[in-house]
Enzyme design. Structure first.
Site, mmCIF file in Angstrom:
data_model
loop_
_atom_site.group_PDB
_atom_site.id
_atom_site.type_symbol
_atom_site.label_atom_id
_atom_site.label_comp_id
_atom_site.label_asym_id
_atom_site.label_seq_id
_atom_site.Cartn_x
_atom_site.Cartn_y
_atom_site.Cartn_z
ATOM 1 N N HIS A 82 0.717 -1.038 -0.091
ATOM 2 C CA HIS A 82 0.022 0.103 0.043
ATOM 3 C C HIS A 82 0.787 1.158 -0.045
ATOM 4 C CE1 HIS A 82 -3.645 2.557 0.942
ATOM 5 N NE2 HIS A 82 -2.494 3.238 1.494
ATOM 6 N N ASP A 161 -15.507 2.594 7.724
ATOM 7 C CA ASP A 161 -14.362 3.211 7.336
ATOM 8 C C ASP A 161 -14.800 4.530 6.217
ATOM 9 O OD1 ASP A 161 -11.437 4.460 7.218
ATOM 10 O OD2 ASP A 161 -11.760 3.634 5.062
ATOM 11 N N ARG A 168 -14.931 12.595 9.033
ATOM 12 C CA ARG A 168 -13.457 13.197 9.628
ATOM 13 C C ARG A 168 -13.226 14.207 8.566
ATOM 14 N NH1 ARG A 168 -9.910 8.410 9.031
ATOM 15 N NH2 ARG A 168 -8.278 9.975 9.135
ATOM 16 N N SER A 183 -7.694 3.105 9.683
ATOM 17 C CA SER A 183 -8.391 3.558 8.229
ATOM 18 C C SER A 183 -7.566 2.599 6.945
ATOM 19 C CB SER A 183 -8.531 4.817 7.809
ATOM 20 O OG SER A 183 -8.741 5.020 6.395
ATOM 21 N N LYS A 187 -8.491 -1.698 5.372
ATOM 22 C CA LYS A 187 -9.043 -1.812 3.951
ATOM 23 C C LYS A 187 -7.918 -3.133 3.643
ATOM 24 C CE LYS A 187 -8.732 2.760 3.362
ATOM 25 N NZ LYS A 187 -9.390 4.060 3.340
HETATM 26 N N1 URA Z 1 -6.131 7.605 3.429
HETATM 27 C C1 URA Z 1 -7.009 6.562 3.883
HETATM 28 O O1 URA Z 1 -7.413 5.504 3.474
HETATM 29 N N2 URA Z 1 -7.561 6.825 4.987
HETATM 30 C C2 URA Z 1 -7.354 7.960 5.971
HETATM 31 O O2 URA Z 1 -7.753 8.170 6.829
HETATM 32 C C3 URA Z 1 -6.360 8.858 5.189
HETATM 33 C C4 URA Z 1 -5.807 8.520 4.038
#
Ligand code: URA
Length: 433
Positions: A82, A161, A168, A183, A187
């Site tokens: 990632h 999320d 947020r 977050s 994923k």
């Molecule tokens: N990217 C994400 O997937 N989540 C966040 O909180 C910030 C950047």
């Protein structure tokens, strides 16, 4: 349980038990906790932070809030990678074929995303016919057969999320290390990874501008991964300028093909080799990084990685002849030079501004319904450290429109100069294990 108690406990700096975090995420996903309470919770976390076990519990609960990819029928250690995002970052297109050529399964779920260029899926759709709407069975069959497949993200992956991130975004609570870390990691966990290599970017074009902040985020993500029994490590890499020389979908695919051919720019080659080698180590295919680097270089040099790219594109319906001849990929109708008005050494490039210029040409989406123009983008001819004289070409715009005054001005303004020689920042600032 009452949400108000969870909020006040967090506000007062108490450590929340796993059950409280799970309860909040379950209820929030179902609509049982309203946005105003979730926003208050996020703000309390913003100020008070989270312990490692709280962040792991939040990650686990968000990963479990929707569909989770079951990769148990895929043989081998599934290593995902990632990147926290950067301009010109096309490493996924390069790493996938490399590690698959080494027998490591790449079962990649990717998104389209908003921003300066599309996501990995959009880039791959620059290959005519490439399909990512494949069933789970087909996806697993392809991974077992070819060691690599890529599918579009399920609409119901980590719904908690999705909701919390949007909230947020409008409540000033994006920039909280534990919230970002959980977050991102939720994923990866939901997408079935056994092991995760993180590329955390730092610099003017990154979410985390300072190396210190990037280190903190990387440490939080690595801790979460380990708490959830996923082998996890992070590389902190430089994003003070775009990676490689091309920004744009088909242009980035071409540069990825060049890199798989051993003819890519040094920064892109080096970062891709490093990340791939860490994936090889986490997959237990090499005893150490040095050995892994040799294996990675070998599949680039003997053409196996490029062959894997062709097989992957073909298996998902794409026209793989453009892997052999990348001029067959879409080309823009106009090439327009942006020249320098100054003399000096390039000392900085606002990477995010180069991304914005690419967007004005049509390479990215501002809203999810926007159409991407695969052919357009920017070729950077000068990068940090290069000497420039007034009139020299800084960049070439690949455009399908003749009026490129906005993109030209943004690119020209993105360059910064110094009178004395400039040494670029190191490509890799740190490694967190
Ligand atoms: N990217 C994400 O997937 N989540 C966040 O909180 C910030 C950047």
């Amino acid at each position: 349980m009452r949400m108000v108690d969870i909020i006040t406990d967090k506000r007062d700096g108490k450590e929340l038990p796993q059950e409280a975090i799970e309860w909040f995420i379950n209820e929030y996903t179902k609509g049982g906790v309203p946005d105003y309470q979730a926003a208050a919770f996020a703000m309390a976390v913003y100020f008070k932070g989270m312990t490692q076990s709280e962040a792991a519990a939040l990650t686990f609960a968000m990963a479990a809030s929707g569909d989770q990819l079951d990769l148990s029928e895929v043989e081998g250690v599934k290593v995902d990678k990632h990147s926290t995002g950067g301009v010109g970052d096309k490493t996924t297109l390069i790493l996938g074929p490399i590690v698959a050529a080494l027998g490591i399964p790449v079962a990649k779920m990717s998104g389209r995303g908003l921003g300066h260029t599309g996501g990995t899926i959009d880039k791959l759709e620059a290959f005519t016919g490439f399909q990512t709407e494949i069933s789970q069975d087909e996806f697993i069959k392809l991974v077992n057969q070819n060691k690599i497949a890529l599918a579009g993200q399920s609409g119901n992956l980590t719904p908690a999320d999705k909701k919390l991130y949007s909230l947020r975004d409008v409540t000033g609570t994006v920039n909280s290390i534990p919230l970002i870390a959980s977050s991102v990691m939720s994923k990866k966990i939901a997408a079935g990874a056994d092991a995760i290599v993180l590329d955390v970017k730092t610099g003017s074009g990154a979410f985390m501008e300072s190396v210190e902040e990037a280190r903190e985020l990387a440490g939080a993500m690595v801790d979460i991964g380990k708490s959830l029994d996923r082998k996890t490590m992070a590389v902190i890499s430089d994003m003070n300028q775009p990676l490689g020389r091309f920004v744009g979908n088909a242009l980035e695919v071409k540069e990825a093909i060049d890199t798989l051919n051993g003819k890519g720019p040094k920064d892109l080659h080096d970062l891709s080799v490093t990340l791939a080698a860490h994936m090889v180590v986490l997959a237990d295919k090499a005893a150490n990084l040095e050995e892994a680097v040799k294996l990675v270089e070998q599949v680039i040099n003997n053409g196996e990685a490029l062959k894997k790219m062709k097989q992957f594109i073909e298996a998902q319906g794409g026209d793989a002849s453009s892997v052999d001849d990348s001029s067959l990929l879409l080309n823009a109708s106009h090439l327009i030079e942006v020249t320098s008005e100054k003399d000096g050494f390039v000392s900085g490039m606002k990477a995010s501004e180069i991304g914005r210029a690419a967007m004005t040409l049509g390479a990215g989406r501002a809203t999810k319904d926007d159409e991407i123009d695969y052919a357009v983008g920017i070729e950077l001819q000068k990068k940090i450290g290069d000497r420039v004289q007034a009139g020299d070409v800084l960049a070439v715009l690949h455009a399908n429109q003749t009026d490129v005054s906005e993109a030209s001005a943004i690119v020209r303004e993105a360059y910064e100069y110094s009178d004395s020689e400039v040494v670029p920042e190191p490509l890799i600032h740190d490694t967190i294990v």
